[in-house]
Scaffold this motif. Sequence first.
Motif, PDB file in Angstrom:
ATOM      1  N   ASN A 109       0.672  -0.814  -0.474  1.00  0.00           N
ATOM      2  CA  ASN A 109      -0.116  -0.137   0.003  1.00  0.00           C
ATOM      3  C   ASN A 109       0.856   1.265  -0.122  1.00  0.00           C
ATOM      4  O   ASN A 109       1.454   1.672   1.200  1.00  0.00           O
ATOM      5  CB  ASN A 109      -0.822   0.196   1.346  1.00  0.00           C
ATOM      6  N   TYR A 110       1.006   1.811  -0.897  1.00  0.00           N
ATOM      7  CA  TYR A 110       1.703   3.300  -1.234  1.00  0.00           C
ATOM      8  C   TYR A 110       1.481   4.161  -0.466  1.00  0.00           C
ATOM      9  O   TYR A 110       2.399   4.771   0.506  1.00  0.00           O
ATOM     10  CB  TYR A 110       1.461   3.621  -3.091  1.00  0.00           C
ATOM     11  N   GLU A 111       0.267   4.450   0.335  1.00  0.00           N
ATOM     12  CA  GLU A 111      -0.320   5.556   1.212  1.00  0.00           C
ATOM     13  C   GLU A 111       0.564   4.980   2.241  1.00  0.00           C
ATOM     14  O   GLU A 111       1.303   5.454   3.601  1.00  0.00           O
ATOM     15  CB  GLU A 111      -1.442   5.420   1.345  1.00  0.00           C
ATOM     16  N   VAL A 112       0.693   3.693   2.826  1.00  0.00           N
ATOM     17  CA  VAL A 112       1.508   3.218   3.809  1.00  0.00           C
ATOM     18  C   VAL A 112       3.156   3.483   4.235  1.00  0.00           C
ATOM     19  O   VAL A 112       3.530   4.140   5.355  1.00  0.00           O
ATOM     20  CB  VAL A 112       0.630   2.030   4.214  1.00  0.00           C
ATOM     21  N   PHE A 113       3.204   2.935   3.123  1.00  0.00           N
ATOM     22  CA  PHE A 113       4.721   3.232   2.364  1.00  0.00           C
ATOM     23  C   PHE A 113       5.408   4.684   2.716  1.00  0.00           C
ATOM     24  O   PHE A 113       5.991   4.471   3.417  1.00  0.00           O
ATOM     25  CB  PHE A 113       5.155   2.988   1.859  1.00  0.00           C
ATOM     26  N   LEU A 114       4.034   4.966   2.082  1.00  0.00           N
ATOM     27  CA  LEU A 114       4.364   6.569   2.735  1.00  0.00           C
ATOM     28  C   LEU A 114       4.696   6.874   3.733  1.00  0.00           C
ATOM     29  O   LEU A 114       5.544   8.648   3.909  1.00  0.00           O
ATOM     30  CB  LEU A 114       3.881   7.868   1.732  1.00  0.00           C
ATOM     31  N   ALA A 146       7.541   9.138   8.862  1.00  0.00           N
ATOM     32  CA  ALA A 146       8.121   8.875  10.574  1.00  0.00           C
ATOM     33  C   ALA A 146       8.763   8.589  10.385  1.00  0.00           C
ATOM     34  O   ALA A 146       9.678   8.827  11.363  1.00  0.00           O
ATOM     35  CB  ALA A 146       6.670   7.535  10.883  1.00  0.00           C
ATOM     36  N   PHE A 147       9.924   7.421   9.651  1.00  0.00           N
ATOM     37  CA  PHE A 147      11.164   6.968   9.613  1.00  0.00           C
ATOM     38  C   PHE A 147      12.271   8.583   9.389  1.00  0.00           C
ATOM     39  O   PHE A 147      13.247   8.906  10.247  1.00  0.00           O
ATOM     40  CB  PHE A 147      11.462   5.699   9.143  1.00  0.00           C
ATOM     41  N   GLU A 148      12.357   9.503   8.187  1.00  0.00           N
ATOM     42  CA  GLU A 148      12.947  10.380   8.758  1.00  0.00           C
ATOM     43  C   GLU A 148      12.892  11.148   9.096  1.00  0.00           C
ATOM     44  O   GLU A 148      13.716  11.862   9.730  1.00  0.00           O
ATOM     45  CB  GLU A 148      12.958  11.267   7.322  1.00  0.00           C
ATOM     46  N   ASP A 149      11.756  11.535   9.470  1.00  0.00           N
ATOM     47  CA  ASP A 149      11.337  12.946  10.406  1.00  0.00           C
ATOM     48  C   ASP A 149      11.985  12.328  12.132  1.00  0.00           C
ATOM     49  O   ASP A 149      12.440  13.430  13.166  1.00  0.00           O
ATOM     50  CB  ASP A 149       9.892  13.577  11.148  1.00  0.00           C
ATOM     51  N   THR A 150      11.666  11.074  12.022  1.00  0.00           N
ATOM     52  CA  THR A 150      12.853  10.611  13.681  1.00  0.00           C
ATOM     53  C   THR A 150      13.603  10.658  13.718  1.00  0.00           C
ATOM     54  O   THR A 150      14.534  10.971  14.206  1.00  0.00           O
ATOM     55  CB  THR A 150      11.847   9.016  13.890  1.00  0.00           C
ATOM     56  N   GLY A 177       6.270  20.860   4.045  1.00  0.00           N
ATOM     57  CA  GLY A 177       7.952  19.726   3.925  1.00  0.00           C
ATOM     58  C   GLY A 177       8.528  20.135   5.589  1.00  0.00           C
ATOM     59  O   GLY A 177       9.561  19.399   6.542  1.00  0.00           O
ATOM     60  N   TRP A 178       7.549  21.133   6.567  1.00  0.00           N
ATOM     61  CA  TRP A 178       8.508  21.540   7.582  1.00  0.00           C
ATOM     62  C   TRP A 178       7.016  21.095   8.739  1.00  0.00           C
ATOM     63  O   TRP A 178       5.845  20.716   8.412  1.00  0.00           O
ATOM     64  CB  TRP A 178       8.436  23.107   7.859  1.00  0.00           C
ATOM     65  N   ILE A 179       7.184  20.037   9.535  1.00  0.00           N
ATOM     66  CA  ILE A 179       6.157  20.137  11.104  1.00  0.00           C
ATOM     67  C   ILE A 179       5.574  21.382  11.907  1.00  0.00           C
ATOM     68  O   ILE A 179       6.304  21.926  12.339  1.00  0.00           O
ATOM     69  CB  ILE A 179       7.040  19.316  11.625  1.00  0.00           C
ATOM     70  N   THR A 180       3.995  20.741  11.033  1.00  0.00           N
ATOM     71  CA  THR A 180       3.178  22.702  12.631  1.00  0.00           C
ATOM     72  C   THR A 180       3.333  21.210  13.396  1.00  0.00           C
ATOM     73  O   THR A 180       2.334  20.755  13.240  1.00  0.00           O
ATOM     74  CB  THR A 180       2.179  22.927  11.301  1.00  0.00           C
ATOM     75  N   GLY A 181       3.435  22.056  14.479  1.00  0.00           N
ATOM     76  CA  GLY A 181       2.776  21.637  15.648  1.00  0.00           C
ATOM     77  C   GLY A 181       3.337  20.468  16.034  1.00  0.00           C
ATOM     78  O   GLY A 181       4.708  19.753  15.759  1.00  0.00           O
ATOM     79  N   ASN A 182       2.615  19.819  16.390  1.00  0.00           N
ATOM     80  CA  ASN A 182       2.823  18.181  17.109  1.00  0.00           C
ATOM     81  C   ASN A 182       2.601  17.112  16.252  1.00  0.00           C
ATOM     82  O   ASN A 182       2.345  15.994  17.322  1.00  0.00           O
ATOM     83  CB  ASN A 182       3.500  18.330  18.649  1.00  0.00           C
ATOM     84  N   MET A 183       1.964  17.476  15.058  1.00  0.00           N
ATOM     85  CA  MET A 183       1.517  15.861  14.805  1.00  0.00           C
ATOM     86  C   MET A 183       0.726  15.970  13.593  1.00  0.00           C
ATOM     87  O   MET A 183       1.420  17.069  12.565  1.00  0.00           O
ATOM     88  CB  MET A 183      -0.184  15.829  15.293  1.00  0.00           C
ATOM     89  N   SER A 184       0.563  14.943  12.211  1.00  0.00           N
ATOM     90  CA  SER A 184       0.971  14.725  11.328  1.00  0.00           C
ATOM     91  C   SER A 184      -0.277  13.196  11.414  1.00  0.00           C
ATOM     92  O   SER A 184       0.412  11.602  11.598  1.00  0.00           O
ATOM     93  CB  SER A 184       1.948  14.456  10.336  1.00  0.00           C
ATOM     94  N   PRO A 185      -1.059  13.085  10.238  1.00  0.00           N
ATOM     95  CA  PRO A 185      -1.524  12.429  10.114  1.00  0.00           C
ATOM     96  C   PRO A 185      -1.437  11.005   9.514  1.00  0.00           C
ATOM     97  O   PRO A 185      -0.577  10.889   8.762  1.00  0.00           O
ATOM     98  CB  PRO A 185      -2.888  12.811   8.625  1.00  0.00           C
ATOM     99  N   GLY A 186      -1.580   9.592  10.702  1.00  0.00           N
ATOM    100  CA  GLY A 186      -1.434   8.827  10.413  1.00  0.00           C
ATOM    101  C   GLY A 186      -0.573   8.155  10.391  1.00  0.00           C
ATOM    102  O   GLY A 186       0.195   6.899  10.786  1.00  0.00           O
ATOM    103  N   VAL A 187       0.500   9.216  11.502  1.00  0.00           N
ATOM    104  CA  VAL A 187       2.193   9.131  12.120  1.00  0.00           C
ATOM    105  C   VAL A 187       1.942   9.079  13.404  1.00  0.00           C
ATOM    106  O   VAL A 187       1.383   9.699  14.272  1.00  0.00           O
ATOM    107  CB  VAL A 187       2.894  10.549  11.657  1.00  0.00           C
ATOM    108  N   PRO A 188       2.330   7.748  14.227  1.00  0.00           N
ATOM    109  CA  PRO A 188       2.218   7.788  16.031  1.00  0.00           C
ATOM    110  C   PRO A 188       2.720   9.304  16.154  1.00  0.00           C
ATOM    111  O   PRO A 188       3.734   9.418  15.799  1.00  0.00           O
ATOM    112  CB  PRO A 188       3.344   6.583  15.903  1.00  0.00           C
ATOM    113  N   SER A 189       1.791   9.494  17.097  1.00  0.00           N
ATOM    114  CA  SER A 189       1.757  10.266  17.885  1.00  0.00           C
ATOM    115  C   SER A 189       3.573  10.838  18.382  1.00  0.00           C
ATOM    116  O   SER A 189       3.909  11.920  18.865  1.00  0.00           O
ATOM    117  CB  SER A 189       0.951  11.172  18.492  1.00  0.00           C
ATOM    118  N   ALA A 190       4.020   9.685  18.635  1.00  0.00           N
ATOM    119  CA  ALA A 190       5.383  10.080  19.714  1.00  0.00           C
ATOM    120  C   ALA A 190       6.652  10.850  18.950  1.00  0.00           C
ATOM    121  O   ALA A 190       7.680  10.706  18.816  1.00  0.00           O
ATOM    122  CB  ALA A 190       5.781   8.391  20.107  1.00  0.00           C
ATOM    123  N   VAL A 191       6.384  10.466  17.526  1.00  0.00           N
ATOM    124  CA  VAL A 191       7.564  10.628  16.122  1.00  0.00           C
ATOM    125  C   VAL A 191       7.541  12.467  16.488  1.00  0.00           C
ATOM    126  O   VAL A 191       8.356  13.039  15.917  1.00  0.00           O
ATOM    127  CB  VAL A 191       6.964  10.656  14.873  1.00  0.00           C
TER     128      VAL A 191
END
Lengths: 253, 258
Positions: B140-145, B150-154, B198-212
Amino acid sequence: MKKLLHNPKEATRPLSVLPISPVFSGRRMFMRYVGVATATGLVMSSCTDKVLEPLAGPGGGSTAGARAGDIIELGSGDVGVLNYAYALEQAELRFLELVTDHFYAGISEKERQVFIDLRNQEITHREFFRQVLGSQAIPTLTLDYSSVDFNNRDSVLMTAKNFADLATAAYNGAGQLLTNATNLGISGIIVSVEARHAAVIRELISPGSTAFAGDDVIDPTTGLERALKPAEVLPQAQRFIKEVISANNLPTA
Amino acid sequence: MNLQNILSELEQVDGDVYDRLKHVSRRHMFSLFSRKAAAVAAPTVLASALNKAYGQSLDPVVVDVLNFALTLEYLESEFYNVGMDTPNLLTGTPRTVFAQIQKHENAHVNLLKSVLGGQAVEKPRFDYTAKGMFPNPFGNYEVFLTLSQAFEDTGVRAYKGQAPRLINNDPILTTALQIHSVEARHAARVRELRGQKGWITGNMSPGVPSAVYAGDEAIRHLEIPSTIEGVPIENSTEAWDEPLSKEDVLKIVMPFLA
């Protein structure tokens, strides 16, 4: 060379706040160190005696402008390195202000938003350095962007790209010049935002390509981005700065 | 959550990793990395330069940081190697983008392994479903993205958190910073592929675990608030990429260890 300085009159904000390398055991710990540092305040690990008498402005910060031709001494130690960053942030922000004051014709909604975001983010960087450096900050620089055609998308985007790439490489190269872990941490917090800017601008210029992290700035065999020393960076920024930036007292290693 | 428990859990994980890796044949490791055989020479040269600068012995703190980084790079590189090898997952522009990212992550693995030499940890086995949290990551491309973001921002936050620990080793610090900014470029591009800024707004992004993104909304640094008239608070949060501790990063990564 490291000298501890305790001079409450010198700065309104702590700089180089921790003369130790904190063990980071968590974000909370990091913040607590910062808190402690602030409470102790004004412990500086740098040789500040070579910093020119600052042009003091309101609140102890030097908000007064310099004049074309003045020699701006960045200073030595961590102060000098942070002033170096402050000079670059000033230059970059002024450019972005000019872009957003008069957008080039036919700008897309996406590009407009990118430039507004970049300008606003760079305002916070500049203000941070101005405040953290306090009376040791270099003055407001006189910037000249007459070489940029602000009506021309290519000219604007190319200049934006060069600035973002340059800032990223400059922070990458400046980290090793800092002696204080807190200052290093702060520069790390900023540099990745500059790298994000670079990637996004590059994508605007060359959509759908590898340019966002292109082989021209990232060695394809090591995967390492450029890290430039002040002596390599300043001539590129100096083109836009009417004062003469002196990095003579900056640390070189 | 009890920090002490987490730490001992992590030790447990580490120990397992060593044991597991005894089952990985040398040939497998070799074929994995000879994929980019041409890329090996340059990192080796750099690594030997770094070793020369610091003698043969790396400080234990440096080894710890580099092995932590290597683990994250293993996670990323294998993710992209599998993704690029999965038919029909990445085509067109995404394929161009991820080929470039894959190239860098494999180069980072090679580089860190070269610097660490015999002290390098070996590659763990990964479960990219994160114990079922992300079903079908390569189908699933969306899941891969989402995982890529998550990996890159972490990764960005992880390198940032470790940089101050390298302050006494200039060549290694600089190398880490040179990787860090590349991860940030990757993150920005992947976020855009997902229709995010491209930059992180606040502390969340859809679908990405909140810990990231936990704590990434911070706008106070050294007690200086980035609340500036005329600058929306969203832009202030975007202007500052916050670090993550090693422990917090490992908590994010742990579900991905098989």
